[in-house]
Design an enzyme around this catalytic site. Structure first.
Site, PDB file in Angstrom:
ATOM      1  N   GLU A  11       0.813  -1.224   0.000  1.00 42.42           N
ATOM      2  CA  GLU A  11       0.000   0.000   0.000  1.00 42.42           C
ATOM      3  C   GLU A  11       0.846   1.273   0.000  1.00 42.42           C
ATOM      4  OE1 GLU A  11      -4.077  -1.331   2.290  1.00 42.42           O
ATOM      5  OE2 GLU A  11      -2.270  -1.143   3.477  1.00 42.42           O
ATOM      6  N   ASP A 196     -12.426  -5.979  -1.829  1.00 44.14           N
ATOM      7  CA  ASP A 196     -13.351  -7.110  -1.660  1.00 44.14           C
ATOM      8  C   ASP A 196     -14.686  -6.577  -1.138  1.00 44.14           C
ATOM      9  OD1 ASP A 196     -11.284  -7.108   0.879  1.00 44.14           O
ATOM     10  OD2 ASP A 196     -13.354  -7.350   1.496  1.00 44.14           O
TER      11      ASP A 196
HETATM   12  N1  SAH Z   1      -1.659 -11.323   7.031  1.00 46.60           N
HETATM   13  C1  SAH Z   1      -2.219 -10.349   6.087  1.00 46.60           C
HETATM   14  C2  SAH Z   1      -3.364  -9.617   6.726  1.00 46.60           C
HETATM   15  C3  SAH Z   1      -4.100  -8.644   5.804  1.00 46.60           C
HETATM   16  S1  SAH Z   1      -5.472  -8.020   6.659  1.00 46.60           S
HETATM   17  C4  SAH Z   1      -1.091  -9.412   5.682  1.00 46.60           C
HETATM   18  O1  SAH Z   1      -0.199  -9.171   6.510  1.00 46.60           O
HETATM   19  O2  SAH Z   1      -1.074  -8.883   4.544  1.00 46.60           O
HETATM   20  C5  SAH Z   1      -6.288  -7.071   5.446  1.00 46.60           C
HETATM   21  C6  SAH Z   1      -5.840  -5.641   5.246  1.00 46.60           C
HETATM   22  O3  SAH Z   1      -6.628  -5.041   4.247  1.00 46.60           O
HETATM   23  C7  SAH Z   1      -5.975  -4.753   6.461  1.00 46.60           C
HETATM   24  O4  SAH Z   1      -4.924  -3.830   6.489  1.00 46.60           O
HETATM   25  C8  SAH Z   1      -7.337  -4.067   6.284  1.00 46.60           C
HETATM   26  O5  SAH Z   1      -7.287  -2.705   6.631  1.00 46.60           O
HETATM   27  C9  SAH Z   1      -7.672  -4.229   4.805  1.00 46.60           C
HETATM   28  N2  SAH Z   1      -8.921  -4.927   4.464  1.00 46.60           N
HETATM   29  C10 SAH Z   1      -9.282  -5.225   3.186  1.00 46.60           C
HETATM   30  N3  SAH Z   1     -10.458  -5.900   3.168  1.00 46.60           N
HETATM   31  C11 SAH Z   1     -10.861  -6.047   4.457  1.00 46.60           C
HETATM   32  C12 SAH Z   1     -11.990  -6.682   5.065  1.00 46.60           C
HETATM   33  N4  SAH Z   1     -12.898  -7.332   4.342  1.00 46.60           N
HETATM   34  N5  SAH Z   1     -12.092  -6.648   6.405  1.00 46.60           N
HETATM   35  C13 SAH Z   1     -11.148  -6.009   7.153  1.00 46.60           C
HETATM   36  N6  SAH Z   1     -10.054  -5.415   6.625  1.00 46.60           N
HETATM   37  C14 SAH Z   1      -9.898  -5.418   5.281  1.00 46.60           C
END
Ligand code: SAH
Length: 225
Positions: A11, A196
């Site tokens: 990001e 998503d």
């Molecule tokens: N272990 C993974 C975790 C990603 S969590 C990693 O380290 O890449 C998902 C990230 O995208 C978070 O930063 C959150 O802010 C965002 N995000 C995207 N879709 C999401 C959803 N459906 N629910 C919660 N956060 C979401």
């Protein structure tokens, strides 16, 4: 100086890549990249996933750099029917959907101490971001963004967040950054591109569309700065 925080390397890397006169500064657990974009002073940092990492980073940034305003960019799950994957949510306000002292009579999401549920984003910054999004020509909506320490992955949870907070998108850092900005009186705004739909397929969509969504949020930052 404009501060920009993103949770995942993907990001912020594209933003760091366009920073000129780059200086890397390590403070506590955070690597800050300071420099200019279009001759404007900016500082960028990757905070990590979730509200605690987000708060650590926001506080360190605010205490060490003189920010005009703070932006949180990245991806999120869409809750609004107006936001398809890759569309942009701009924060009108932020809520923490996993903050709940309601058994004691408080409203769900109330942040004890400051005693509010919604933390309002700065109106001027929101306007600037909206103009940038319009310039780039991406579909967008301004509304409530809900944060919590969970990846939202079911229709039930998504509907619950919508019903309780009228949120248009959910993610895991924005409201923590908002709370830190609020207590430090720093103007802020959260800009999230939909990766998503926060439903039963959100884990698969997240894997497939995150890159595409991030491209949009980076374009907005370029147009803004
Ligand atoms: N272990 C993974 C975790 C990603 S969590 C990693 O380290 O890449 C998902 C990230 O995208 C978070 O930063 C959150 O802010 C965002 N995000 C995207 N879709 C999401 C959803 N459906 N629910 C919660 N956060 C979401």
């Amino acid at each position: 100086m404009i501060g920009i925080i993103g949770a995942m390397p993907i990001e912020v890397d594209a933003i760091k890549a366009i920073v000129e006169n780059k200086e890397e500064i390590h403070i506590g657990s955070i690597d800050f990249v300071k420099g200019t974009i279009n001759k404007k002073d900016i500082v960028v940092a990757q905070c990590g996933i979730g509200k605690v990492f987000a708060a650590i980073c926001a506080e360190a940034m605010i205490l060490n750099f003189k920010l005009d305003y703070l932006l949180n960019v990245g991806v999120a799950g869409s809750i609004s029917n107006n936001l398809d994957i890759t569309s942009i949510a701009i924060s009108q306000s932020l809520v923490q959907h996993d903050m709940d002292t309601s058994p004691l009579g408080d409203p769900i999401g109330m942040l004890s101490g400051i005693n509010i549920v919604n933390i309002e984003a700065d109106k001027e910054v929101v306007k600037k971001v909206e103009e940038a999004v319009k310039k780039v020509g991406i579909n967008y909506e301004i509304g409530v963004i809900a944060s919590g320490d969970q990846f939202v992955n079911s229709k039930e949870k998504k509907d619950w967040i919508k019903e309780n907070f009228n949120a248009i998108a959910c993610e895991m850092e924005g409201a923590a950054i908002a709370q830190v900005a609020y207590v430090n009186k720093v103007p802020f705004c959260v800009i999230r591109a939909m990766s998503d739909k926060a439903d039963g397929s959100s884990h698969m969509d997240f894997a497939e569309f995150t890159k595409k969504a991030i491209k949009n949020s980076v374009e907005v930052i370029r147009a803004l700065i």
